[in-house]
Design an enzyme around this catalytic site. Structure first.
Site, PDB file in Angstrom:
ATOM      1  N   SER A 253       2.665  -1.220  -1.285  1.00  0.00           N
ATOM      2  CA  SER A 253       1.492  -1.991  -1.693  1.00  0.00           C
ATOM      3  C   SER A 253       1.899  -3.452  -1.854  1.00  0.00           C
ATOM      4  CB  SER A 253       0.955  -1.458  -3.021  1.00  0.00           C
ATOM      5  OG  SER A 253       1.826  -1.842  -4.064  1.00  0.00           O
ATOM      6  N   LYS A 254       0.932  -4.248  -2.264  1.00  0.00           N
ATOM      7  CA  LYS A 254       1.183  -5.681  -2.456  1.00  0.00           C
ATOM      8  C   LYS A 254       2.367  -5.943  -3.382  1.00  0.00           C
ATOM      9  CE  LYS A 254      -2.480  -8.324  -0.873  1.00  0.00           C
ATOM     10  NZ  LYS A 254      -3.636  -7.514  -0.546  1.00  0.00           N
TER      11      LYS A 254
END
Ligand code: GLU
Length: 481
Positions: A253-254
């Site tokens: 994810s980010k």
């Protein structure tokens, strides 16, 4: 003509991230390997979350990666439109078929009622899915709900018994008990289809032969297969790609840093390098090759070598592959890529031919020292401006004694009628001999004085590119941090 028709069907609710790009790539590689058709379909039925920016960014990212589509937005094709919000009339027609053929029914249950019944079911240890209450409404009950102003959703009716199975291209035989498939919402009360309904209608009508998508969709597949059958479509073959994890083995994810294709682009990655790296996330060539041109990937790609274990994203490996791709580029290609970066940094101006020629010479002498396009401004600025950055770590090579030697070198260079790499080298070595020092005791401080760094291309080649005047001036007034 191949029968392979594959699609990438992103929802335009964010950027094209690593996972989406990998899905797009695998479908594209398969299409290109099989001389099939690669379709781009935009699944924008979530009106609240879909944005035009995201739609545009996805197209831009795919183009940057070189994943061209044969049918889809901006391309057209015989199976369009390729944006789901433009296909509502088609979904309405199929929704009517569900109703007419008893494959679906209107459900008037309000969200709060559903939530309450769900909570009760869970408290009593019953399955939390929809309790099928509206399956058996009488006309009278239906009229009453309508009179109350309730807007119905349309639910697809799932079988009460049996199993739904398929041979997954990644996971092999996969089956679900039909009892776990609750009657899911096909059409929302706003008339938009849900993902599952839109995907079945479109994959069916667009004659999709293979669906390669993320593992997270595996539980949707039996629901879709039931409907493919109900509509008389031939279901595609399904392959569910393993998730991509971050180094901590949590879903990527980010939080794990650069996650979108454009972030990689902005960090200086070459698209062909990112494509190469993504191809290795869930597919393996069967030998230990790691560096592939896109053409080589197309040739080598095969569904038989999809992996079924989660892939861990390794930024260091991605960087390594990028460095290898930088090495494959000829000077002319590096110039093409570096020039806009110099323009953007104000290090050169459009139309300045001399600067462009100098760029070619600098890139030539830099050899394989770039591992990333992002390094270009740092390494190149000293050839285009006096305002280049200086690495403070290296300042010790230019101590008082070294500075004195460098000044002597400047004096010797100033007198030269002709200044070439060869001559500059001869003069430096002669001076070192006269001073009874190592050539390195002049080379290292001179490099730092000229470029602000302790590493770089051959010093003498760099001197020739900089020219006598600049060399003498910088040696005289060595830049210090
Ligand atoms: N719009 C879906 C998604 O972005 C597509 C999934 C599929 O490929 O069927 O996850």
């Amino acid at each position: 003509m191949s029968h392979v028709r594959v699609r990438f069907a992103p929802s335009p609710t964010g950027t094209l991230h690593v996972g989406g790009a990998r899905t797009a790539l695998f479908n594209w590689l398969y299409a290109r390997n099989q001389q099939g058709i690669f379709i781009l379909r935009i699944e924008d039925t979530d009106q609240e979350r879909s944005t035009v920016e995201s739609h545009a960014q996805i197209l831009r990212s795919l183009r940057w990666l070189g994943l061209d589509w044969d049918e889809g937005p901006e391309m057209g094709g015989a199976f369009g439109p390729y944006v789901q919000s433009e296909r509502r009339a088609i979904y309405a027609q199929y929704a009517q078929r569900l109703l007419d053929e008893g494959l679906g029914y209107h459900c008037y249950c309000a969200p709060d009622e559903l939530a309450q019944r769900r909570a009760e079911a869970m408290a009593q240890g019953r399955p939390p899915g929809y309790d099928r209450r509206c399956r058996t409404l009488t006309d009278e009950q239906r009229r009453r709900f309508e009179a109350e102003g309730r807007a119905p959703v349309l639910r697809a009716r799932m079988p009460d018994e049996g199993v739904t199975k398929w041979t997954d291209l990644v996971h092999g035989e996969t089956e679900f008990q039909n009892t776990v498939l609750d009657d899911w919402v096909a059409l929302k009360s706003d008339g938009f289809p849900t993902y599952n309904f839109g995907a079945v209608v479109d994959d069916g009508l667009m004659e999709i032969s293979h669906v390669l998508r993320g593992d997270d969709h595996i539980s949707n597949t039996p629901r879709q297969i039931v409907l493919f059958k109900a509509f008389g479509f031939r279901a595609p073959k399904f392959g569910h790609l393993p998730m991509i994890l971050g180094p901590d083995r949590q879903r990527l994810s980010k939080r794990h840093g650069a996650a979108s294709a454009e972030e990689f682009r902005d960090a200086g990655f070459l698209p062909q390098a990112l494509v190469n790296y993504l191809a290795l996330l869930g597919w393996s060539p069967g030998d230990n090759r790691e560096v592939f041109t896109t053409e080589q990937l197309i040739k080598a790609f095969s569904l038989k070598r999809l992996n079924n274990t989660a892939a861990v994203f390794d930024l260091e490996k991605a960087k390594h592959i990028n460095a290898e791709h930088m090495k494959l580029l000829p000077t002319s290609a590096k110039v093409e890529l570096a020039w806009p970066i110099l323009l953007a940094r104000g290090l050169a101006h459009e139309g300045d031919e001399a600067a462009r020629i100098r760029l070619g010479r600098v890139i030539e002498i830099m050899g394989n020292r770039f591992s990333n396009l992002g390094d270009i401004p740092t390494h190149l600025a000293c050839y285009f401006t006096e305002d280049y950055s200086v690495d403070p770590q290296g300042a010790s090579v230019l101590d008082e004694a070294a500075r004195e030697r460098v000044h002597m070198l400047a004096a010797a260079y100033q007198k030269l009628p002709v200044f070439t790499a060869k001559i500059a080298e001869g003069v430096l070595r002669e001076l070192a001999t006269n001073l009874q020092v190592d050539a390195g005791d002049l080379i290292h401080p001179a490099r730092y004085a000229l470029s602000g760094r302790t590493v770089g291309p051959s010093l003498f080649a760099a001197m020739e590119v900089l020219g006598q005047k600049t060399v003498v001036a910088r040696l005289r007034r060595p830049k210090v941090s």
